[in-house]
Motif scaffolding. Structure first.
Motif, short mmCIF file in Angstrom:
data_model
loop_
_atom_site.label_atom_id
_atom_site.label_comp_id
_atom_site.label_asym_id
_atom_site.label_seq_id
_atom_site.Cartn_x
_atom_site.Cartn_y
_atom_site.Cartn_z
N MET A 180 106.82 -80.57 -69.18
CA MET A 180 105.69 -79.71 -69.69
C MET A 180 106.23 -78.67 -70.66
O MET A 180 107.34 -78.09 -70.40
CB MET A 180 104.87 -79.18 -68.64
CG MET A 180 104.07 -80.12 -67.87
SD MET A 180 103.15 -79.23 -66.40
CE MET A 180 102.35 -80.56 -65.63
N VAL A 181 105.42 -78.54 -71.77
CA VAL A 181 105.64 -77.40 -72.65
C VAL A 181 104.51 -76.43 -72.21
O VAL A 181 103.53 -76.95 -71.79
CB VAL A 181 105.36 -77.60 -74.08
CG1 VAL A 181 105.51 -76.46 -74.91
CG2 VAL A 181 106.38 -78.55 -74.65
N LEU A 182 105.27 -75.20 -71.87
CA LEU A 182 104.33 -74.00 -71.31
C LEU A 182 104.33 -72.97 -72.60
O LEU A 182 105.13 -72.49 -73.02
CB LEU A 182 104.95 -73.34 -70.09
CG LEU A 182 103.84 -72.14 -69.61
CD1 LEU A 182 102.65 -72.63 -69.17
CD2 LEU A 182 104.76 -71.49 -68.47
N ALA A 183 103.01 -72.89 -72.98
CA ALA A 183 102.79 -71.75 -73.96
C ALA A 183 101.58 -70.78 -73.48
O ALA A 183 100.93 -71.08 -72.81
CB ALA A 183 102.52 -72.22 -75.36
N ASP A 184 101.55 -69.46 -74.26
CA ASP A 184 100.51 -68.73 -74.30
C ASP A 184 99.87 -68.29 -75.40
O ASP A 184 100.57 -68.30 -76.53
CB ASP A 184 100.85 -67.66 -73.27
CG ASP A 184 101.44 -66.55 -74.11
OD1 ASP A 184 102.63 -66.74 -74.49
OD2 ASP A 184 100.91 -65.35 -74.14
N LEU A 185 98.76 -67.73 -75.54
CA LEU A 185 98.03 -67.44 -76.91
C LEU A 185 97.74 -65.62 -76.91
O LEU A 185 96.84 -65.36 -77.47
CB LEU A 185 96.88 -68.11 -77.10
CG LEU A 185 97.06 -69.57 -77.45
CD1 LEU A 185 95.53 -70.39 -77.85
CD2 LEU A 185 97.95 -69.84 -78.40
N THR A 186 98.36 -65.22 -75.86
CA THR A 186 98.26 -63.72 -75.81
C THR A 186 98.54 -62.77 -76.59
O THR A 186 99.38 -62.82 -77.37
CB THR A 186 98.69 -63.24 -74.15
OG1 THR A 186 98.49 -64.38 -73.32
CG2 THR A 186 98.17 -61.94 -73.86
N SER A 187 97.69 -61.55 -76.78
CA SER A 187 98.09 -60.82 -78.10
C SER A 187 99.28 -59.96 -77.77
O SER A 187 99.77 -59.29 -78.49
CB SER A 187 96.76 -60.05 -78.35
OG SER A 187 96.31 -59.28 -77.36
N VAL A 188 99.81 -60.04 -76.26
CA VAL A 188 101.18 -59.36 -76.13
C VAL A 188 102.01 -60.34 -75.63
O VAL A 188 101.46 -61.40 -75.35
CB VAL A 188 100.81 -58.12 -75.18
CG1 VAL A 188 100.22 -57.03 -75.21
CG2 VAL A 188 100.52 -58.64 -73.85
N LYS A 189 103.23 -60.20 -75.88
CA LYS A 189 104.22 -61.25 -75.95
C LYS A 189 105.41 -61.09 -74.95
O LYS A 189 105.82 -61.97 -74.27
CB LYS A 189 104.84 -61.59 -77.28
CG LYS A 189 103.80 -62.12 -78.14
CD LYS A 189 103.83 -63.72 -78.02
CE LYS A 189 103.16 -64.19 -76.76
NZ LYS A 189 101.54 -64.22 -76.83
N ALA A 190 105.97 -59.75 -74.78
CA ALA A 190 107.08 -59.63 -74.23
C ALA A 190 107.17 -60.15 -72.55
O ALA A 190 107.80 -60.93 -71.92
CB ALA A 190 107.79 -58.23 -74.18
N GLU A 191 105.76 -59.30 -71.87
CA GLU A 191 105.87 -59.52 -70.46
C GLU A 191 105.39 -61.11 -70.25
O GLU A 191 106.03 -61.90 -69.32
CB GLU A 191 104.98 -58.87 -69.85
CG GLU A 191 105.44 -57.23 -69.75
CD GLU A 191 104.41 -56.41 -68.99
OE1 GLU A 191 103.44 -56.72 -68.64
OE2 GLU A 191 104.99 -55.29 -68.49
N PRO A 192 104.32 -61.81 -70.93
CA PRO A 192 104.16 -63.14 -70.71
C PRO A 192 105.32 -64.07 -71.15
O PRO A 192 105.37 -64.94 -70.28
CB PRO A 192 102.87 -63.35 -71.81
CG PRO A 192 102.21 -61.90 -72.06
CD PRO A 192 103.69 -60.87 -72.00
#
Length: 375
Positions: free
Chosen positions: A171-183
């Motif tokens: 699986m490719v795991l991605a996020d679309l959150t407006s903060v990036k370092a912690e996610p």
């Protein structure tokens, strides 16, 4: 009844306007064919080089016929915006036909729904996993090729943790959150496969992704999610690659500081003995545009902006420094220091450099549009 001497000329203008509508209809028909060709061949919706050359050529042709070049550029840019929206209706070619299933966590939310829709238009099988679906999470996530997390900031880390038992190496795991370092760090912690952090620099109310920006923070196994970035580019967006910590630092200014100052301005204005309708009636185009940008904030989700502003200590530190700058600026006038104000003004002008003239031109176009809409 006396005939209006303008009537013959107005009739001719009406005729020309009808011809313009016919020409625009023909152009949009051609655009529809362009959209089909782009879909078949996997070509990006937005081609900046083609657009720039076309605008330049039309400006020259307009000037040669005594038509203001800015007028034809304004018309063409508005027509092209409609064209990009029209091309979306024909769908997009999938950059990786082997991807059979994409799960969008939060896919029934506004932004998640936007991306889910674009994936579907590109021919991918898309399933949503929302807060009421976790009892069936094993079934929903089974066989997924990609999992895209699009949930509120304050829930992102918990949701990524909750996904861990269902993630597989492929699986490719991605996020679309407006903060990036912690996610991004959390995704790398819970998942051994490909990981990428994405931040769409736009809201869910866009009509097209053409010319939009998506920030990309690489995680692991970039070659496995290269198709995802290529797909976003085909939709018309620009993918801007940046380190996660640098991204979050920039967002302190692009988002937190800006949203806070807009909120404070709106809060202060709402507490003053003024009528908004009267301010609008007397406003210049630039003040009306400023009011529109303030009002736009308050038409959206308060919780989202609360989370963005309170995301990290750096945000609050920078906002406090804004308070200090405000006090220093006010002091120029409390102390009658006109020269001090002018000197500070010139220093800021120097800091902006050549961007001042660029912003002056861009804002002039926005003000003209705001003025055109005034009734």
């Amino acid at each position: 009844m006396i005939n209006n001497p303008l009537n013959p000329l107005r009739e001719q203008i009406d005729l020309v306007d009808q011809q313009l509508i016919q020409l625009l209809a023909k152009r949009l028909s051609l655009v529809a064919e362009v959209g089909q060709v782009k879909h078949q061949h996997g070509l990006p919706i937005y081609a900046p080089e083609r657009e720039a050359l076309m605008i330049q050529a039309r400006r020259q042709e307009a000037e040669s016929q005594g038509v203001p070049a800015d007028l034809i550029e304004d018309v063409l840019r508005r027509v092209m915006r409609e064209s990009y929206t029209s091309e979306n209706r024909h769908g997009f070619k999938a950059t990786n036909p082997e991807i059979q299933k994409i799960v969008v966590v939060g896919g029934r939310g506004k932004l998640g729904g936007l991306f889910a829709g674009y994936f579907r238009q590109s021919g991918y099988g898309v399933v949503s996993l929302d807060q009421d679906d976790w009892e069936n999470a094993d079934t929903i996530l089974a066989g997924a090729d990609a999992v895209i997390v699009c949930v509120p900031i304050d829930k992102t880390l918990k949701i990524i943790d909750r996904l861990q038992p269902f993630l597989t190496e492929k699986m490719v795991l991605a996020d679309l959150t407006s903060v990036k370092a912690e996610p991004l760090a959390k995704m790398l912690e819970v998942h051994s496969g490909a990981v990428v952090g994405l931040h769409p620099m736009f809201g869910p109310d866009i009509s097209t992704m053409a010319k939009q920006v998506v920030a990309c923070c690489h995680g692991r196994f970039a070659e496995r999610y290269e198709w995802l970035l290529a797909q976003i580019k085909i939709w018309g967006a620009k993918v801007e690659q940046i380190d996660a910590k640098e991204h979050d630092h920039a967002m302190t200014y692009i988002q937190a500081l800006r949203h806070f100052s807009t909120f404070a301005y709106g809060l202060h204005l709402s507490q003053q003995p003024v009528k908004l309708s009267q301010l609008l009636a007397l406003s210049s185009p630039i003040y009306r545009l400023e009011l529109a940008m303030i009002g736009r904030l308050f038409a959206q989700d308060a919780a989202l902006y609360a989370d963005i502003i309170a995301d990290k200590p750096e945000n609050l530190a920078v906002i406090k420094s804004l308070k200090q700058s405000f006090a220093e600026s006010l002091a120029f006038f409390e102390q009658g220091d006109r020269e001090g104000f002018i000197s500070a003004f010139e220093k800021v002008h120097h800091w902006f450099g050549d961007y001042s003239e660029q912003f002056l031109k861009e804002s002039r176009n926005l003000l003209q549009q705001a003025h055109d809409l005034r009734v």
